[in-house]
Every structure is written in structure tokens, then in C-alpha cells.
Design a protein around this motif. Structure first.
Motif, mmCIF file in Angstrom:
data_model
loop_
_atom_site.group_PDB
_atom_site.id
_atom_site.type_symbol
_atom_site.label_atom_id
_atom_site.label_comp_id
_atom_site.label_asym_id
_atom_site.label_seq_id
_atom_site.Cartn_x
_atom_site.Cartn_y
_atom_site.Cartn_z
ATOM 1 N N ASP A 67 0.862 -1.179 0.000
ATOM 2 C CA ASP A 67 0.000 0.000 0.000
ATOM 3 C C ASP A 67 0.895 1.224 0.000
ATOM 4 O OD1 ASP A 67 -2.289 -1.559 0.162
ATOM 5 O OD2 ASP A 67 -2.247 -1.577 2.345
ATOM 6 N N SER A 68 0.521 2.226 -0.766
ATOM 7 C CA SER A 68 1.327 3.440 -0.769
ATOM 8 C C SER A 68 1.039 4.216 0.507
ATOM 9 C CB SER A 68 1.021 4.293 -1.993
ATOM 10 O OG SER A 68 -0.339 4.660 -2.009
ATOM 11 N N GLU A 70 1.623 7.709 2.415
ATOM 12 C CA GLU A 70 2.027 9.103 2.205
ATOM 13 C C GLU A 70 2.876 9.564 3.387
ATOM 14 O OE1 GLU A 70 -0.986 11.860 1.077
ATOM 15 O OE2 GLU A 70 -2.111 10.307 0.012
#
Length: 75
Positions: A67-68, A70
């Protein structure tokens, strides 16, 4: 997230879910959820049966995509 490549593998071999269910003895509903990537869990015996049937390794059937996350920007 974990991506399942069952639909791709089946498409390459021109297999239907009903064919796979008949040939492996796996539950059609389980295969449908894997095919459409809506399964929330999978039993190891199902993974084993699919890998055996297709003659592939787990990494060919499933792929982990991180999952990216941030990163907070310094202000």
C-alpha cells in the motif's frame, strides 16, 4: 494488498470457473471470489490445489503490492 492472478491464468488456458471447480474439486464460490478478487481469506489447501493444478508457484498465483503510504511533509 494481495493481487490474485487466477483470472489471468485461467484466461491464458481458456478455462471456465466450472471447469476448474470440476477438475480440482474446489468450491465454485471460492473460485469465483478469487477470480473476481473479492476473497477476504483463503485456505492453504486451496492455494495448494491451485498451484498443483496449474503447475505454478505461489508467487505466480498471488502478488503482494505494498500500500502506498504518504509521508508527511515537513513545514
Amino acid at each position: 494488498m494481495v493481487k490474485c492472478h487466477l483470472s489471468k491464468i485461467m484466461g491464458e488456458r481458456r478455462l471456465k470457473i466450472s471447469d476448474l471447480a470440476r477438475d480440482t474439486g474446489l468450491n465454485r464460490g471460492t473460485l469465483t471470489r478469487l477470480y473476481h478478487e473479492t476473497a477476504e481469506r483463503i485456505e492453504l489447501d486451496v492455494v495448494d490445489a491451485l498451484c498443483t493444478y496449474f503447475g505454478c508457484g505461489i508467487a505466480e498465483l498471488f502478488e503482494h503490492i505494498p500500500d502506498s503510504v504518504e509521508k508527511p511533509q515537513n513545514q
